[in-house]
Design a protein around this motif. Structure first.
Motif, PDB file in Angstrom:
ATOM      1  N   THR A  74       3.033 -37.808  21.243  1.00 37.93           N
ATOM      2  CA  THR A  74       1.996 -36.772  21.111  1.00 37.93           C
ATOM      3  C   THR A  74       2.361 -35.726  20.070  1.00 37.93           C
ATOM      4  N   TYR A 174      -3.823 -32.967  20.104  1.00 40.97           N
ATOM      5  CA  TYR A 174      -3.419 -33.692  21.299  1.00 40.97           C
ATOM      6  C   TYR A 174      -2.579 -32.769  22.177  1.00 40.97           C
ATOM      7  N   GLU A 182      -2.950 -39.063  26.239  1.00 42.36           N
ATOM      8  CA  GLU A 182      -3.220 -37.952  25.319  1.00 42.36           C
ATOM      9  C   GLU A 182      -4.478 -38.183  24.481  1.00 42.36           C
ATOM     10  N   ASP A 183      -4.748 -39.433  24.151  1.00 45.69           N
ATOM     11  CA  ASP A 183      -5.959 -39.726  23.375  1.00 45.69           C
ATOM     12  C   ASP A 183      -7.214 -39.550  24.222  1.00 45.69           C
ATOM     13  N   LEU A 186      -8.083 -35.947  24.614  1.00 50.60           N
ATOM     14  CA  LEU A 186      -8.651 -35.385  23.394  1.00 50.60           C
ATOM     15  C   LEU A 186     -10.103 -35.819  23.205  1.00 50.60           C
TER      16      LEU A 186
END
Length: 274
Positions: A74, A174, A182-183, A186
């Motif tokens: 990240t 992120y 983390e994606d 976001l």
């Protein structure tokens, strides 16, 4: 910010030369030529930096960077975004291949034609470590379809996306506290403000090796997705359905990985949400 430039971020930790060469070549073979590739070595210990540094010298569009200490994924992605020069950001990993030479061109064309959309992904093919297809990854196409399932699981394949860098100025980078998702977190933040789209073409091959995915990590991933569905329950529809299914997913994360992979394959082949 360089107008129409795509900044492609490739984080590397102890990657293998053969895989990385295929990955980088798939970027270089894109019909869309206005890109920069930021390869960030996250303090690898296997000497891969020698290959990466030499390869970068062969193409002025490739920027080779090194982390002094291991920052993990990240923070490395955030570093890449902060050092990028492009109007758009794309992602690729060291065992991924962009199989469609027109991938970036198609995504840029869509985003330019549709200014209300801020992220554009694609479908993909998952491969085993030997490079044989395991299953197709089909994501919902339009914003409404994507939004219906956003609380359940990421409806964008991370290594397929192109998004406007100005998204980050609006909603932030992120978040390192959301390990393994983390994606997804976001996209949930961006989706609260802007529209999302997936091209219905298989533009990426990515590998899945069961030996790399520990039970602990899978459980943490599913647990964090469950927490995300609670955090964003007021921003997306079908919360009750998502929370029930996410609890089921968390329980299933205790099963052997080969069973989980079978369920993923079945889900994608039948285009259902189990």
């Amino acid at each position: 910010m360089n107008k129409n430039l795509i900044s492609i971020i490739l984080p590397v930790y102890n990657g293998h030369q053969t895989d990385l060469e295929e990955t980088i070549k798939s970027v270089q073979q894109q019909s869309y030529k206005k890109w920069e590739l930021l390869i960030i070595n996250d303090a690898s210990t296997n000497g891969i930096w020698k290959f990466l540094a030499e390869y970068a010298k062969q193409d002025t569009r490739i920027l080779y960077l090194e982390n002094e200490i291991n920052l993990r994924l990240t923070k490395t992605l955030n570093k890449g975004i902060m050092l990028s020069h492009g109007e758009f950001i794309a992602r690729i990993d060291d065992e991924d291949i962009w199989t469609d030479a027109y991938k970036l061109e198609k995504q840029i064309h869509f985003l330019k034609k549709n200014p209300k959309y801020w992220i554009c992904g694609t479908n993909a093919v998952a491969l085993n470590p030997q490079g044989k297809p395991l299953f197709f990854v089909k994501k919902p196409e339009n914003d409404n379809e994507i939004r219906q399932k956003m609380l359940l699981w990421s409806q964008l394949l991370h290594v397929s996306v192109v998004f406007r860098k100005s998204c980050i100025d609006k909603v932030g980078c992120y978040d390192p506290k959301w390990d393994y998702v983390e994606d997804h977190e976001l996209w949930l933040r961006i989706g609260k403000k802007y529209k999302i789209y997936n091209l219905q073409e298989n533009c990426v091959n990515f590998k899945i090796d069961p030996n790399w995915i520990s039970w602990k990590n899978r459980r943490m991933q599913r647990w964090n997705i469950l927490k995300l569905s609670l955090l964003y329950k007021n921003s997306y529809p079908w919360f009750l359905s998502a929370i029930i299914k996410n609890i089921l997913h968390y329980v299933l994360s205790y099963l052997p990985l080969n069973i989980s992979l079978f369920l993923i394959k079945w889900k994608n082949e039948t285009n259902t949400s189990y």
